[in-house]
Design a protein around this motif. Structure first.
Motif, mmCIF file in Angstrom:
data_model
loop_
_atom_site.group_PDB
_atom_site.id
_atom_site.type_symbol
_atom_site.label_atom_id
_atom_site.label_comp_id
_atom_site.label_asym_id
_atom_site.label_seq_id
_atom_site.Cartn_x
_atom_site.Cartn_y
_atom_site.Cartn_z
ATOM 1 N N ILE A 543 0.869 -1.189 0.000
ATOM 2 C CA ILE A 543 0.000 0.000 0.000
ATOM 3 C C ILE A 543 0.901 1.232 0.000
ATOM 4 O O ILE A 543 2.070 1.137 0.388
ATOM 5 N N PRO A 544 0.397 2.385 -0.430
ATOM 6 C CA PRO A 544 1.253 3.572 -0.536
ATOM 7 C C PRO A 544 1.835 3.993 0.814
ATOM 8 O O PRO A 544 1.317 3.609 1.867
ATOM 9 N N ALA A 545 2.878 4.801 0.756
ATOM 10 C CA ALA A 545 3.450 5.377 1.974
ATOM 11 C C ALA A 545 2.400 6.267 2.635
ATOM 12 O O ALA A 545 1.462 6.748 1.979
ATOM 13 N N PHE A 546 2.571 6.509 3.961
ATOM 14 C CA PHE A 546 1.580 7.289 4.711
ATOM 15 C C PHE A 546 1.301 8.636 4.045
ATOM 16 O O PHE A 546 0.139 9.022 3.897
ATOM 17 N N GLU A 547 2.363 9.337 3.622
ATOM 18 C CA GLU A 547 2.193 10.685 3.059
ATOM 19 C C GLU A 547 1.285 10.637 1.833
ATOM 20 O O GLU A 547 0.423 11.490 1.646
ATOM 21 N N GLN A 548 1.504 9.621 1.006
ATOM 22 C CA GLN A 548 0.674 9.512 -0.205
ATOM 23 C C GLN A 548 -0.771 9.172 0.164
ATOM 24 O O GLN A 548 -1.717 9.736 -0.393
ATOM 25 N N PHE A 549 -0.931 8.258 1.116
ATOM 26 C CA PHE A 549 -2.285 7.912 1.603
ATOM 27 C C PHE A 549 -2.978 9.181 2.096
ATOM 28 O O PHE A 549 -4.142 9.447 1.759
ATOM 29 N N TRP A 550 -2.246 9.980 2.862
ATOM 30 C CA TRP A 550 -2.868 11.171 3.449
ATOM 31 C C TRP A 550 -3.284 12.143 2.354
ATOM 32 O O TRP A 550 -4.352 12.756 2.415
ATOM 33 N N GLN A 551 -2.459 12.233 1.333
ATOM 34 C CA GLN A 551 -2.769 13.155 0.229
ATOM 35 C C GLN A 551 -3.957 12.645 -0.592
ATOM 36 O O GLN A 551 -4.857 13.400 -0.936
ATOM 37 N N GLN A 552 -3.940 11.335 -0.874
ATOM 38 C CA GLN A 552 -5.024 10.741 -1.682
ATOM 39 C C GLN A 552 -6.351 10.755 -0.940
ATOM 40 O O GLN A 552 -7.406 10.889 -1.526
ATOM 41 N N GLY A 553 -6.301 10.539 0.354
ATOM 42 C CA GLY A 553 -7.523 10.521 1.163
ATOM 43 C C GLY A 553 -8.147 9.143 1.301
ATOM 44 O O GLY A 553 -8.898 8.895 2.231
ATOM 45 N N VAL A 554 -7.874 8.251 0.366
ATOM 46 C CA VAL A 554 -8.490 6.921 0.454
ATOM 47 C C VAL A 554 -7.608 5.906 -0.262
ATOM 48 O O VAL A 554 -6.986 6.236 -1.270
ATOM 49 N N ILE A 555 -7.517 4.704 0.298
ATOM 50 C CA ILE A 555 -6.864 3.604 -0.419
ATOM 51 C C ILE A 555 -7.769 2.374 -0.326
ATOM 52 O O ILE A 555 -8.682 2.332 0.511
ATOM 53 N N GLU A 556 -7.481 1.426 -1.217
ATOM 54 C CA GLU A 556 -8.281 0.199 -1.204
ATOM 55 C C GLU A 556 -7.478 -0.927 -0.571
ATOM 56 O O GLU A 556 -6.270 -1.037 -0.816
#
Ligand code: PGD
Length: 765
Positions: A543-556
């Motif tokens: 899954i993406p790094a935390f920073e990317q998750f935070w920027q995207q707002g949602v992951i699957e």
């Protein structure tokens, strides 16, 4: 705060939110096929006058110090600074801790609070009390499923295995011929799931299934318990009689040789005892269709015909939470399993037994491969517990013994209760009794976002931020989306996060490091996210790094498509994959439960007359069920919740025949009453409710005209004034709030406006 839309999540759905010119706009998550209208309750919540603006101390407590006090719920408040509030709380915790130890503190703090997993208020209280006070008296089980969660492990397996990993909606759409839903499948219930729900799929699946030909049958006194999309049938039984109805069905199946004896012999224990009970061998009472008809209010011919229609079909039996939230609530849950077994269905695709399908958005869904970490609770140094719904009994009867699941326990003497993220004056029964119980305490401390009735009974009220004002991570084990919950607004007035409140208290108590581990909120979110990342990496999932998750707002997140895994494996090979019951089989007779010798819950399912039933003085059943326009009591002042009220009061449904007999017309203010109190509501006359039954949903904030009255009058419409505070049985001691009996009349007394959303009188120091 940013004017760009940000991602956020709630128990009733994920959404984008933005503040513009002081207005909050909400757009549902684009991946949600059927977003919940509950989202509109947020619209004017941020700055609503009902919010708690600053720390408040009840005058009586401030002036006279800790101690039992009849003014709770009827006192004014003094605003204090945060510094003073923290000092008062820390000193009082120290006093109680030194004098009585953790057994003097109740930290059960039941309640749903909000969806973010870190700011989950109940977990914060537990961690705080464990790390600073050495523990606390805890509560076990829930108001939702207190009865089933204790019963099901004895007879088939863990409740979540049955409910969350049982038969999936996809299977139902593809395979079920009949879905026999005791308590229905109301969408108002499945629009909500603790921790969040990004895809509301129940409506679509019901549509698909009914188009293929599935017969949905809702057994309920309320027609609205099944959505139109299911194109189903409404079977109205007298409230609380489902167990008798199922016994009647079983009698017909036995009588006509329609039971699957091969299945019963191979996969169950105790069928002969069940047959003997139905035949009346124990006591001479034959529980046949005629017997059941008398109890349930349908004809024996109907029961006979109905049982025949179940034979030879792929039948899924489900029993809603609501049915077990009543005296002897274990019985329909157990008998639903017996019926599915008698039909030979468990373990077949789209057939068998699933608990509480549709009662929450979690059920009938797929499970994530790994769960998001929970805030560690620390170690509780004592092992003192109550079943959650026995709180008033505990506070009123310290030192008294009670039965629970084969154990004989003693109520501790509680001096201080600490609550965050729950509303006992919403969720508990017999509110006058509950007030008396809270009046016994030395001190009652509450963190709240708003002046709920619980806050109005507290000695110290600390203003908590609401979810929209802080960052968090939202997700549930049955939701494939994980959300970065980004803050939408600054904290209201002087409100602080529960975590910040506890961190400072922990510092003053000398345990800051143990509580915070040196982390701020972002530090915890990153730690939990990294733990998830590692668990997934062990399964070769990135899954993406935390920073990317935070920027995207949602992951699957990856899911397991293993619905029904336990029961399917058991059906395939019961020797290789036994159930986690003592016999390894479905227990129609439980030797364990029988060994407890409980008259109100013996070793096989039974029909037991409830102690409450309609009579001349209280001729109506009252159904006090979950509301459609809010989650429990949350944001009762929100737009959607208010839209369901009439002139600010809750609406109570009653049948046209009853309305005529009582000379009530639609829109009249009516009074529901019994020996516990009186409740006002606006009459909604509708033929979607059976005669002899009235329905008033829970969640209207308790608004007593005289809070100290022995039989209070709530002018807003909180049905828990009227419900009875008894455990479901000695086995489970669950909440019995779903049904009670009442009298109804047109209200002719003085009508004062609802004041539930106006904060109590307060002054500055
Ligand atoms: P909520 O209204 O969700 O009810 O009872 P529960 O106590 O969970 O209460 C949550 C409270 O948390 C709200 O007051 C909200 O303002 C507050 N809150 C939200 N976020 C935060 C936060 O971040 N921090 C803090 N400190 N507070 C926060 C629900 C319970 O009621 C349940 S689960 C069931 S199933 C039962 N249902 C029935 C029923 O069907 N019939 C009856 N008669 N009674 C019931 N009671 C039970």
């Amino acid at each position: 705060m940013s004017q760009k839309p940000v991602m956020h999540s709630s128990h009733w759905g994920a959404f984008h939110a933005r503040q513009q010119d002081g207005q909050l706009s909400i757009e549902p998550f684009s991946g949600d096929p059927n977003p919940s209208p509950l989202l509109t309750n947020f619209r004017h919540a941020l700055n609503h006058p009902a919010r708690v603006a600053r720390p408040m101390v009840r005058r009586g407590w401030l002036e006279q110090g800790p101690g039992a006090d009849q003014r709770r719920g009827n006192d004014d408040y003094i605003a204090v600074s945060w510094d003073e509030a923290w000092e008062l709380v820390a000193n009082e915790l120290s006093r109680v801790g030194k004098s009585y130890g953790p057994q003097g503190i109740f930290g059960g703090s039941y309640g749903w609070s909000s969806a973010g997993r870190f700011h989950h208020a109940q977990s914060q209280v537990h961690r705080f009390l464990n790390t600073t006070m050495g523990g606390y008296v805890r509560s076990v089980n829930s108001y939702s499923s207190g009865s089933a969660s204790v019963l099901l492990p004895h007879i088939v397996g863990d409740m979540n295995e049955i409910a969350r990993r049982g038969v999936s909606w996809e299977e139902i759409a593809q395979h079920s011929d009949i879905v026999l839903a005791f308590g229905g499948l109301a969408l108002k219930n499945s629009q909500v799931a603790s921790g969040g729900l990004s895809e509301h799929t129940e409506r679509g699946f019901m549509q698909q299934a009914s188009q293929r030909g599935t017969r949905f049958i809702s057994v309920s006194p309320l027609k609205s318990d099944l959505p139109d999309e299911a194109r189903g049938e409404w079977l109205a039984l007298r409230p609380g009689t489902d167990a008798a109805f199922i016994l009647g069905l079983l009698a017909v199946l036995i009588e006509e040789g329609l039971t699957d004896e091969a299945f019963l012999a191979r996969y169950t224990v105790g069928w002969p005892q069940m047959v003997a009970y139905i035949d009346g061998e124990e006591d001479g009472t034959k529980r046949d269709a005629a017997w059941a008809a008398d109890i349930c209010g349908v004809s024996a011919a109907f029961i006979t015909d109905f049982a025949r229609q179940l034979h030879g079909k792929r039948v899924l039996v489900t029993v809603a939470h609501a049915l077990q939230r009543a005296e002897h609530g274990e019985q329909p849950v157990w008998l639903g399993l017996v019926l599915a077994s008698a039909l030979g269905q468990p373990g077949l695709p789209g057939g068998g037994y699933t608990y509480a399908l549709g009662a929450l958005g979690h059920y009938g869904k797929h499970h994530n491969r790994v769960s998001f970490p929970a805030l560690p609770q620390g170690r509780n140094g004592i092992d003192r517990l109550i079943p959650v719904a026995r709180i008033a009994d505990m506070l009123l009867n310290p030192g008294t013994q009670f039965d629970y699941n084969g154990r004989r326990l003693t109520y501790p003497h509680i001096r201080l209760a600490y609550w965050a993220g729950g509303n006992p004056f919403h969720h508990h029964q017999d509110l006058a009794r509950l007030r008396q119980a809270f009046c016994q305490l030395d001190t009652f401390i509450v963190h709240e976002i708003a002046w709920t009735s619980t806050a109005r009974h507290a000695d110290i009220v600390l203003p908590a931020t609401m979810t929209l004002e802080r960052e968090d991570i939202g997700g549930a084990p049955t939701d494939r989306h994980l959300f970065a919950m980004q803050p939408v607004a600054q904290p209201y007035a002087e409100a602080k996060d529960d975590y910040a409140i506890f961190s400072e208290l922990a510092r003053r108590l000398g345990h800051e490091e143990a509580f915070t581990e040196g982390l701020d909120t972002r530090g915890w979110l990153e730690r939990h996210y990294h733990q998830l990342q590692q668990k997934l990496a062990a399964q070769q999932v990135t899954i993406p790094a935390f920073e990317q998750f935070w920027q995207q707002g949602v992951i699957e997140l990856p899911q397991l498509k293993d619905g029904g895994r336990m029961i399917n494996a058991f059906r395939a090979d019961p020797d290789a994959a036994p159930l986690p019951t003592p016999s390894g089989k479905i227990e129609i007779f439980s030797a364990t439960i029988a060994s407890f010798n409980y008259e109100n819950c013996p070793g096989h399912p039974v029909w037991r007359e409830p102690q409450q039933k309609p009579d001349a003085a209280q001729p109506f059943w009252l159904i006090a069920n979950q509301p459609a326009t809010r989650l429990h009591s949350q944001l009762d002042f929100g737009d959607y919740s208010l839209s369901g009220k009439r002139d600010g009061r809750e609406a109570c449904s009653l049948n046209p025949n009853d309305a005529v007999a009582l000379n009530i017309t639609d829109g009249d203010i009516i009074e529901l009453y019994n020996q516990r109190g009186h409740v006002l509501a606006s009459a909604r006359v509708t033929d979607t409710i059976m005669a002899g039954v009235v329905q008033l949903p829970t969640g209207a904030w308790y608004d007593p005209v005289d809070p100290t009255a022995v039989r209070p009058l709530c002018r807003h419409g909180n049905p828990n004034v009227l419900t009875l505070d008894i455990g479901t049985s000695s086995l489970t001691q669950g909440c019995s709030g779903q049904i009670t009996v009442v009298q109804v009349r047109k209200y002719t007394g003085e009508l004062t406006p609802v004041q539930a959303f106006i904060p109590p009188a307060h002054q500055k120091r």
